[in-house]
Motif scaffolding. Structure first.
Motif, mmCIF file in Angstrom:
data_model
loop_
_atom_site.group_PDB
_atom_site.id
_atom_site.type_symbol
_atom_site.label_atom_id
_atom_site.label_comp_id
_atom_site.label_asym_id
_atom_site.label_seq_id
_atom_site.Cartn_x
_atom_site.Cartn_y
_atom_site.Cartn_z
ATOM 1 N N GLU A 118 -11.991 1.142 -3.959
ATOM 2 C CA GLU A 118 -12.449 2.648 -3.929
ATOM 3 C C GLU A 118 -11.705 3.397 -2.663
ATOM 4 N N LEU A 119 -11.233 2.487 -1.676
ATOM 5 C CA LEU A 119 -10.447 3.077 -0.681
ATOM 6 C C LEU A 119 -9.275 3.847 -1.184
ATOM 7 N N SER A 120 -8.958 4.964 -0.081
ATOM 8 C CA SER A 120 -7.705 5.633 -0.584
ATOM 9 C C SER A 120 -6.516 4.897 0.057
ATOM 10 N N GLU A 121 -5.210 4.970 -0.275
ATOM 11 C CA GLU A 121 -4.100 4.380 0.050
ATOM 12 C C GLU A 121 -4.216 4.499 1.747
ATOM 13 N N ALA A 122 -4.256 5.684 2.362
ATOM 14 C CA ALA A 122 -4.227 6.017 3.771
ATOM 15 C C ALA A 122 -5.686 5.103 4.304
ATOM 16 N N GLU A 123 -6.610 5.044 3.725
ATOM 17 C CA GLU A 123 -7.839 4.205 4.331
ATOM 18 C C GLU A 123 -7.408 2.685 4.244
ATOM 19 N N GLN A 124 -6.737 2.297 3.322
ATOM 20 C CA GLN A 124 -6.607 0.921 3.031
ATOM 21 C C GLN A 124 -5.380 0.519 4.279
ATOM 22 N N ASP A 125 -4.384 1.494 4.214
ATOM 23 C CA ASP A 125 -3.313 1.366 5.424
ATOM 24 C C ASP A 125 -4.010 1.223 6.742
ATOM 25 N N ASP A 177 -5.614 -2.180 7.146
ATOM 26 C CA ASP A 177 -4.568 -3.206 7.155
ATOM 27 C C ASP A 177 -4.026 -3.143 8.691
ATOM 28 N N ALA A 178 -3.660 -1.970 8.948
ATOM 29 C CA ALA A 178 -3.049 -1.817 10.421
ATOM 30 C C ALA A 178 -3.991 -2.471 11.442
ATOM 31 N N ALA A 179 -5.342 -1.738 11.390
ATOM 32 C CA ALA A 179 -6.278 -2.714 12.249
ATOM 33 C C ALA A 179 -6.366 -3.911 12.429
ATOM 34 N N ALA A 180 -6.341 -4.789 11.228
ATOM 35 C CA ALA A 180 -6.389 -6.089 10.932
ATOM 36 C C ALA A 180 -5.262 -6.750 11.525
ATOM 37 N N PHE A 181 -4.136 -6.132 11.243
ATOM 38 C CA PHE A 181 -2.986 -6.679 11.879
ATOM 39 C C PHE A 181 -2.896 -6.470 13.507
ATOM 40 N N ARG A 182 -3.424 -5.490 13.837
ATOM 41 C CA ARG A 182 -3.479 -5.440 15.420
ATOM 42 C C ARG A 182 -4.403 -6.393 15.932
ATOM 43 N N GLN A 183 -5.620 -6.760 15.498
ATOM 44 C CA GLN A 183 -6.444 -7.893 15.645
ATOM 45 C C GLN A 183 -5.785 -9.094 15.632
ATOM 46 N N LEU A 184 -4.973 -9.446 14.726
ATOM 47 C CA LEU A 184 -4.386 -10.682 14.434
ATOM 48 C C LEU A 184 -3.556 -10.724 15.661
ATOM 49 N N LEU A 185 -2.710 -10.078 15.832
ATOM 50 C CA LEU A 185 -1.700 -9.837 17.247
ATOM 51 C C LEU A 185 -2.655 -9.922 18.528
ATOM 52 N N ALA A 186 -3.556 -9.223 18.674
ATOM 53 C CA ALA A 186 -4.459 -9.683 19.919
ATOM 54 C C ALA A 186 -5.130 -11.092 19.777
ATOM 55 N N TYR A 213 7.269 -7.983 9.766
ATOM 56 C CA TYR A 213 7.254 -6.515 10.492
ATOM 57 C C TYR A 213 8.551 -5.843 10.293
ATOM 58 N N ARG A 214 9.625 -6.455 10.455
ATOM 59 C CA ARG A 214 11.062 -5.875 10.505
ATOM 60 C C ARG A 214 11.280 -5.509 8.940
ATOM 61 N N ALA A 215 11.069 -6.245 8.021
ATOM 62 C CA ALA A 215 11.201 -5.955 6.382
ATOM 63 C C ALA A 215 10.309 -4.820 6.000
ATOM 64 N N ALA A 216 9.020 -4.841 6.673
ATOM 65 C CA ALA A 216 8.286 -3.503 6.172
ATOM 66 C C ALA A 216 8.923 -2.229 6.954
#
Length: 102
Positions: free
Chosen positions: A5-12, A15-24, A52-55
């Motif tokens: 139900e989320l827009s692509e921008a909301e999903q992104d 996803d970005a917030a989760a990735f930043r949390q994983l890095l932290a 990350y580089r591939a993305a």
């Protein structure tokens, strides 16, 4: 609400917030060596840097391997290795070999 139900921008954004949390989380757990991650999860910080580089490449950005690793490690890779990487123990080497037998 479901993921669908989320827009692509909301999903992104999520996803970005989760990735930043994983890095932290990985940054806070420098004691967890890449070989430990490879044994348990079959990926490591270097894998994240490659993804990350591939993305970036997929999106048309020219990001070097070194820059991608710096994003994931929070510093130059050689600095991280010198400060935080320890030699793999015989037990880690055996576990890695057992996990990755062809």
């Amino acid at each position: 609400m479901t993921h669908d139900e989320l827009s692509e921008a909301e999903q992104d954004a999520l996803d970005a917030a989760a990735f930043r949390q994983l890095l932290a989380h990985l940054d806070a757990r420098k004691d967890v060596q890449n070989i430990d991650l490879m044994i348990l999860a079959d990926f490591c910080r270097n894998c994240l840097a490659k993804w990350y580089r591939a993305a970036a490449e997929e999106k048309g950005f020219d990001i070097s391997d070194a820059a991608a690793r710096e994003r994931v490690y929070g510093m130059a890779y050689d600095d991280w290795k010198a400060k935080h990487q320890t030699p793999a123990t015989p037990e880690q080497q055996a576990a890695f070999a057992a996990r990755h037998k062809s």
